[in-house]
Design a protein around this motif. Structure first.
Motif, PDB file in Angstrom:
ATOM      1  N   GLY A 109       1.744   8.581  -3.180  1.00 17.53           N
ATOM      2  CA  GLY A 109       0.798   8.443  -4.277  1.00 17.53           C
ATOM      3  C   GLY A 109       0.642   7.030  -4.799  1.00 17.53           C
ATOM      4  N   TRP A 110       1.411   6.086  -4.254  1.00 19.19           N
ATOM      5  CA  TRP A 110       1.380   4.715  -4.757  1.00 19.19           C
ATOM      6  C   TRP A 110       0.767   3.783  -3.720  1.00 19.19           C
ATOM      7  CZ3 TRP A 110       2.428   4.586  -9.717  1.00 19.19           C
ATOM      8  CH2 TRP A 110       3.282   5.552 -10.262  1.00 19.19           C
ATOM      9  N   VAL A 111      -0.109   2.895  -4.172  1.00 21.37           N
ATOM     10  CA  VAL A 111      -0.733   1.905  -3.289  1.00 21.37           C
ATOM     11  C   VAL A 111       0.221   0.737  -3.116  1.00 21.37           C
ATOM     12  CG1 VAL A 111      -2.676   0.323  -3.024  1.00 21.37           C
ATOM     13  CG2 VAL A 111      -3.034   2.582  -4.067  1.00 21.37           C
ATOM     14  N   PRO A 112       0.458   0.274  -1.881  1.00 18.31           N
ATOM     15  CA  PRO A 112       1.343  -0.885  -1.679  1.00 18.31           C
ATOM     16  C   PRO A 112       0.851  -2.103  -2.459  1.00 18.31           C
ATOM     17  CG  PRO A 112       0.848   0.190   0.416  1.00 18.31           C
ATOM     18  CD  PRO A 112      -0.041   0.820  -0.610  1.00 18.31           C
ATOM     19  N   GLU A 113       1.792  -2.808  -3.070  1.00 26.45           N
ATOM     20  CA  GLU A 113       1.441  -3.982  -3.881  1.00 26.45           C
ATOM     21  C   GLU A 113       1.626  -5.258  -3.062  1.00 26.45           C
ATOM     22  OE1 GLU A 113       3.661  -4.035  -7.487  1.00 26.45           O
ATOM     23  OE2 GLU A 113       3.101  -1.979  -8.047  1.00 26.45           O
ATOM     24  N   PRO A 114       0.579  -6.088  -2.915  1.00 24.42           N
ATOM     25  CA  PRO A 114       0.730  -7.355  -2.169  1.00 24.42           C
ATOM     26  C   PRO A 114       1.784  -8.245  -2.821  1.00 24.42           C
ATOM     27  CG  PRO A 114      -1.591  -6.836  -2.574  1.00 24.42           C
ATOM     28  CD  PRO A 114      -0.793  -5.882  -3.410  1.00 24.42           C
ATOM     29  N   GLN A 115       2.567  -8.910  -1.986  1.00 19.40           N
ATOM     30  CA  GLN A 115       3.609  -9.836  -2.460  1.00 19.40           C
ATOM     31  C   GLN A 115       3.444 -11.149  -1.700  1.00 19.40           C
ATOM     32  OE1 GLN A 115       5.630  -9.139  -4.974  1.00 19.40           O
ATOM     33  NE2 GLN A 115       4.984  -7.003  -5.182  1.00 19.40           N
ATOM     34  N   ALA A 116       2.528 -11.969  -2.214  1.00 18.53           N
ATOM     35  CA  ALA A 116       2.156 -13.186  -1.496  1.00 18.53           C
ATOM     36  C   ALA A 116       3.319 -14.144  -1.311  1.00 18.53           C
ATOM     37  CB  ALA A 116       1.018 -13.880  -2.251  1.00 18.53           C
ATOM     38  N   GLN A 117       4.327 -14.082  -2.163  1.00 22.03           N
ATOM     39  CA  GLN A 117       5.453 -15.006  -2.042  1.00 22.03           C
ATOM     40  C   GLN A 117       6.233 -14.790  -0.754  1.00 22.03           C
ATOM     41  OE1 GLN A 117       5.198 -12.501  -4.145  1.00 22.03           O
ATOM     42  NE2 GLN A 117       7.178 -11.617  -4.767  1.00 22.03           N
ATOM     43  N   ALA A 120       1.370 -13.770   3.804  1.00 18.72           N
ATOM     44  CA  ALA A 120       0.057 -13.152   3.639  1.00 18.72           C
ATOM     45  C   ALA A 120       0.099 -11.651   3.883  1.00 18.72           C
ATOM     46  CB  ALA A 120      -0.946 -13.807   4.583  1.00 18.72           C
ATOM     47  N   LYS A 121       0.970 -11.213   4.753  1.00 15.82           N
ATOM     48  CA  LYS A 121       1.072  -9.792   5.071  1.00 15.82           C
ATOM     49  C   LYS A 121       2.417  -9.258   4.585  1.00 15.82           C
ATOM     50  CE  LYS A 121      -1.935  -9.882   9.140  1.00 15.82           C
ATOM     51  NZ  LYS A 121      -2.029  -9.566  10.587  1.00 15.82           N
ATOM     52  N   ALA A 122       2.548  -9.144   3.285  1.00 16.83           N
ATOM     53  CA  ALA A 122       3.773  -8.611   2.680  1.00 16.83           C
ATOM     54  C   ALA A 122       3.384  -7.655   1.566  1.00 16.83           C
ATOM     55  CB  ALA A 122       4.649  -9.734   2.132  1.00 16.83           C
ATOM     56  N   TYR A 123       4.018  -6.485   1.552  1.00 12.60           N
ATOM     57  CA  TYR A 123       3.670  -5.462   0.577  1.00 12.60           C
ATOM     58  C   TYR A 123       4.932  -4.795   0.048  1.00 12.60           C
ATOM     59  CZ  TYR A 123      -0.969  -5.936   2.621  1.00 12.60           C
ATOM     60  OH  TYR A 123      -2.168  -6.441   3.074  1.00 12.60           O
ATOM     61  N   PHE A 149       8.066  -5.125   2.541  1.00 14.73           N
ATOM     62  CA  PHE A 149       8.006  -5.305   3.992  1.00 14.73           C
ATOM     63  C   PHE A 149       6.976  -6.369   4.329  1.00 14.73           C
ATOM     64  CE2 PHE A 149       9.258  -0.963   3.094  1.00 14.73           C
ATOM     65  CZ  PHE A 149      10.386  -0.809   3.880  1.00 14.73           C
ATOM     66  N   ALA A 150       7.267  -7.127   5.366  1.00 13.32           N
ATOM     67  CA  ALA A 150       6.344  -8.166   5.823  1.00 13.32           C
ATOM     68  C   ALA A 150       6.384  -8.237   7.343  1.00 13.32           C
ATOM     69  CB  ALA A 150       6.712  -9.521   5.217  1.00 13.32           C
ATOM     70  N   GLU A 151       5.303  -8.755   7.902  1.00 21.21           N
ATOM     71  CA  GLU A 151       5.226  -8.895   9.352  1.00 21.21           C
ATOM     72  C   GLU A 151       5.840 -10.224   9.771  1.00 21.21           C
ATOM     73  OE1 GLU A 151       1.970  -7.869  12.804  1.00 21.21           O
ATOM     74  OE2 GLU A 151       1.271  -8.857  10.975  1.00 21.21           O
ATOM     75  N   ARG A 152       6.773 -10.155  10.688  1.00 24.85           N
ATOM     76  CA  ARG A 152       7.436 -11.337  11.221  1.00 24.85           C
ATOM     77  C   ARG A 152       7.345 -11.287  12.749  1.00 24.85           C
ATOM     78  NH1 ARG A 152       7.214 -12.658   6.498  1.00 24.85           N
ATOM     79  NH2 ARG A 152       8.991 -13.051   5.088  1.00 24.85           N
ATOM     80  N   ASN A 153       6.563 -12.212  13.304  1.00 31.06           N
ATOM     81  CA  ASN A 153       6.407 -12.286  14.766  1.00 31.06           C
ATOM     82  C   ASN A 153       5.948 -10.950  15.359  1.00 31.06           C
ATOM     83  OD1 ASN A 153       7.341 -15.008  14.812  1.00 31.06           O
ATOM     84  ND2 ASN A 153       9.458 -14.262  14.734  1.00 31.06           N
ATOM     85  N   LEU A 157       9.362  -5.993   8.990  1.00 32.10           N
ATOM     86  CA  LEU A 157      10.766  -5.991   8.592  1.00 32.10           C
ATOM     87  C   LEU A 157      10.881  -5.847   7.084  1.00 32.10           C
ATOM     88  CD1 LEU A 157      12.104  -8.977  10.740  1.00 32.10           C
ATOM     89  CD2 LEU A 157      12.414  -6.546  11.221  1.00 32.10           C
ATOM     90  N   LEU A 158      12.049  -5.403   6.625  1.00 32.04           N
ATOM     91  CA  LEU A 158      12.342  -5.356   5.201  1.00 32.04           C
ATOM     92  C   LEU A 158      12.741  -6.769   4.777  1.00 32.04           C
ATOM     93  CD1 LEU A 158      14.525  -2.593   3.501  1.00 32.04           C
ATOM     94  CD2 LEU A 158      14.351  -4.909   2.608  1.00 32.04           C
ATOM     95  N   VAL A 159      11.978  -7.349   3.820  1.00 36.03           N
ATOM     96  CA  VAL A 159      12.202  -8.750   3.458  1.00 36.03           C
ATOM     97  C   VAL A 159      12.702  -8.924   2.027  1.00 36.03           C
ATOM     98  CG1 VAL A 159      10.502  -9.548   5.133  1.00 36.03           C
ATOM     99  CG2 VAL A 159       9.780  -9.122   2.765  1.00 36.03           C
ATOM    100  N   ASP A 160      12.613  -7.884   1.189  1.00 32.46           N
ATOM    101  CA  ASP A 160      13.109  -7.997  -0.188  1.00 32.46           C
ATOM    102  C   ASP A 160      13.263  -6.598  -0.766  1.00 32.46           C
ATOM    103  OD1 ASP A 160      14.047  -9.196  -2.451  1.00 32.46           O
ATOM    104  OD2 ASP A 160      12.245 -10.386  -2.859  1.00 32.46           O
ATOM    105  N   ASP A 161      14.059  -6.507  -1.830  1.00 32.00           N
ATOM    106  CA  ASP A 161      14.300  -5.200  -2.440  1.00 32.00           C
ATOM    107  C   ASP A 161      14.221  -5.229  -3.952  1.00 32.00           C
ATOM    108  OD1 ASP A 161      16.541  -6.642  -3.044  1.00 32.00           O
ATOM    109  OD2 ASP A 161      17.966  -5.322  -2.059  1.00 32.00           O
ATOM    110  N   ASP A 162      13.671  -6.320  -4.523  1.00 29.92           N
ATOM    111  CA  ASP A 162      13.624  -6.383  -5.983  1.00 29.92           C
ATOM    112  C   ASP A 162      12.248  -6.748  -6.528  1.00 29.92           C
ATOM    113  OD1 ASP A 162      13.462  -9.036  -5.323  1.00 29.92           O
ATOM    114  OD2 ASP A 162      15.183  -9.672  -6.536  1.00 29.92           O
ATOM    115  N   ASP A 163      11.207  -6.656  -5.713  1.00 28.44           N
ATOM    116  CA  ASP A 163       9.875  -6.992  -6.207  1.00 28.44           C
ATOM    117  C   ASP A 163       9.322  -5.942  -7.157  1.00 28.44           C
ATOM    118  OD1 ASP A 163       9.447  -9.517  -4.923  1.00 28.44           O
ATOM    119  OD2 ASP A 163       9.266  -8.446  -3.030  1.00 28.44           O
ATOM    120  N   LEU A 164       9.935  -4.757  -7.189  1.00 29.34           N
ATOM    121  CA  LEU A 164       9.556  -3.720  -8.144  1.00 29.34           C
ATOM    122  C   LEU A 164      10.648  -3.487  -9.177  1.00 29.34           C
ATOM    123  CD1 LEU A 164       7.989  -1.067  -5.733  1.00 29.34           C
ATOM    124  CD2 LEU A 164       6.784  -2.715  -7.139  1.00 29.34           C
ATOM    125  N   ALA A 165      11.666  -4.347  -9.186  1.00 30.05           N
ATOM    126  CA  ALA A 165      12.837  -4.094 -10.024  1.00 30.05           C
ATOM    127  C   ALA A 165      12.523  -4.141 -11.510  1.00 30.05           C
ATOM    128  CB  ALA A 165      13.935  -5.110  -9.700  1.00 30.05           C
TER     129      ALA A 165
END
Length: 421
Positions: A109-117, A120-123, A149-153, A157-165
């Motif tokens: 039910g939740w739309v992925p939130e862009p995380q530009a930091q 470009a392809k991180a949500y 998650f972000a695209e790497r090569n 991959l899982l790149v962070d776990d606190d952007d919604l903290a």
């Protein structure tokens, strides 16, 4: 000495113990069910991304359950050393705790939130973590999480776990496996989590728990299949709002919620875990645990029972154990103080919203004497039936009046007068 709702804000659905998920949070509410969320159209690129994220989550869970650390670490951003260290510790803690099952799901039910930091392809996604502790949980418990998650090569991959903290709906407390190294002490039907240097205290709490459990079963005719006790020194394990009488509670019974349909849109309460205040972890004893275990045993019945009954019944079990352990002189003194200072104020049964208002610290004692009176006059089976009836009823004075008349042929005022006399 407190019962608390768990980690989901919920709207009451068909029955008193089945809920529809509204938002992840720390409190239940009794509003109407939320409107259904219509998923937005998904293009091919997003569909491929979601499929890869889902596959990653599935592989992550399988790696934890199977004990495959390389596979677990392989899902993490190799450039984020701090993230990898945190999750390696989380992996080790989950392995120590021992899981029968583990699942991670995107909350659809939740739309992925862009995380530009993060590129470009991180949500950032809201994640439903479903954890079933082996030998303790009868079903998986819902735990909210937030992963980015972000695209790497060409690979996600899982790149962070606190952007919604920082979002309030994720709650203020943190799970034991996220709070640094821990030690686990396990016994039949009980698992105690303590800091690494406090294994002796974990063994002590296990002994106290095993003494408390029979008293709870004898009174409630119910008990959880297993119970988890959290006794950590980290203040993040205990919400500052878990208070009683204006000060932090010594311990709380925090409800566990488990999904009851494949979409995980409806939940039920399956029991509770006991969280001890960090400052009380060395002093918590069988009496405090008996009180909290009573809450854990009764919580699956529903949350419609009034506070005087919820707390009074838990106090009753605690005081019965106190008597059985031979502390009769202390118990007599306590009873006299409640009769002298608390009962003279009793005109009606204690009201939920001002449970501490009229009796201050003696609200628990007054409630205990009310329940003890009911047990003495009518017997435990009828009191248990009264509790179950109210627990599944709406929070409505008229429903409570009907239950008093049905089970005891009395009224609020008549019961209060009988207890005073």
């Amino acid at each position: 000495m407190l019962w608390m709702a768990g980690v989901v804000v919920l709207a009451v659905a068909v029955s008193a113990v089945t809920w529809v998920v509204r938002r992840p949070d720390e409190r239940p509410v009794t509003s109407s069910a939320p409107a259904a969320v219509s998923p937005a159209p998904v293009d091919d690129t997003e569909a491929r991304m979601l499929a890869q994220v889902d596959a990653l989550l599935k592989a992550r869970a399988a790696a934890v359950v199977a004990g495959q650390l390389p596979a677990f670490l392989g899902q993490l951003d190799p450039r984020n050393a701090k993230l990898r260290a945190r999750h390696q510790l989380q992996y080790a803690n989950l392995r120590k705790i021992g899981l029968r099952s583990l699942t991670y799901r995107r909350e659809a039910g939740w739309v992925p939130e862009p995380q530009a930091q993060h590129g470009a392809k991180a949500y950032a996604f809201r994640i439903m973590m479903l954890v079933q502790v082996n030998g303790i949980d009868t079903s998986a418990r819902y735990v909210p999480a937030g992963f980015t998650f972000a695209e790497r090569n060409g690979r996600w991959l899982l790149v962070d776990d606190d952007d919604l903290a920082a979002e309030a709906d994720r709650g203020k407390t943190r799970e034991p496996w996220d709070l640094g190294p821990l030690e686990v002490v396990r016994g039949p039907g009980v698992l105690v989590i303590v800091p690494p240097s406090e294994r002796a205290n974990g063994r002590r709490l296990l002994r106290e728990a095993r003494i408390a459990t029979p008293a709870v079963r004898a009174a409630t005719r119910r008990a959880q299949a297993g119970i988890l006790i959290v006794a950590l020194g980290d203040g993040r394990s205990f919400d500052a709002e878990w208070q009683t009488g204006g000060h932090p509670a010594a311990a709380v019974a925090v409800q566990n919620y488990a999904p009851i349909n494949p979409e995980a849109t409806q939940f039920k309460v399956t029991g509770s875990r006991i969280v001890i205040h960090p400052s009380e972890r060395s002093d918590a004893d069988r009496f405090l645990l008996a009180h909290e275990f009573t809450h854990a045993a009764m919580s699956p019945l529903g949350h419609g029972a009034p506070t005087w009954l919820v707390e009074g019944f838990a106090e009753y079990v605690e005081m019965e154990l106190t008597a059985a352990e031979g502390h009769t002189e202390w118990l007599a003194d306590y009873r006299r103080s409640i009769r002298r200072e608390g009962l003279p104020k009793l005109k009606v049964l204690p009201i939920d919203g001002v449970f501490h208002g009229d009796y201050d610290e003696q609200s628990y004692g007054v409630s205990w004497l009310i329940v003890e009176h009911l047990v003495t006059k009518y017997g435990l089976p009828r009191v248990n039936a009264f509790y179950a009836d109210l627990a599944k009823s709406p929070d409505d004075p008229a429903a409570r009046d009907r239950a008093l008349a049905k089970h005891f042929k009395t009224t609020d005022a008549a019961l209060a007068a009988a207890v005073k006399n």
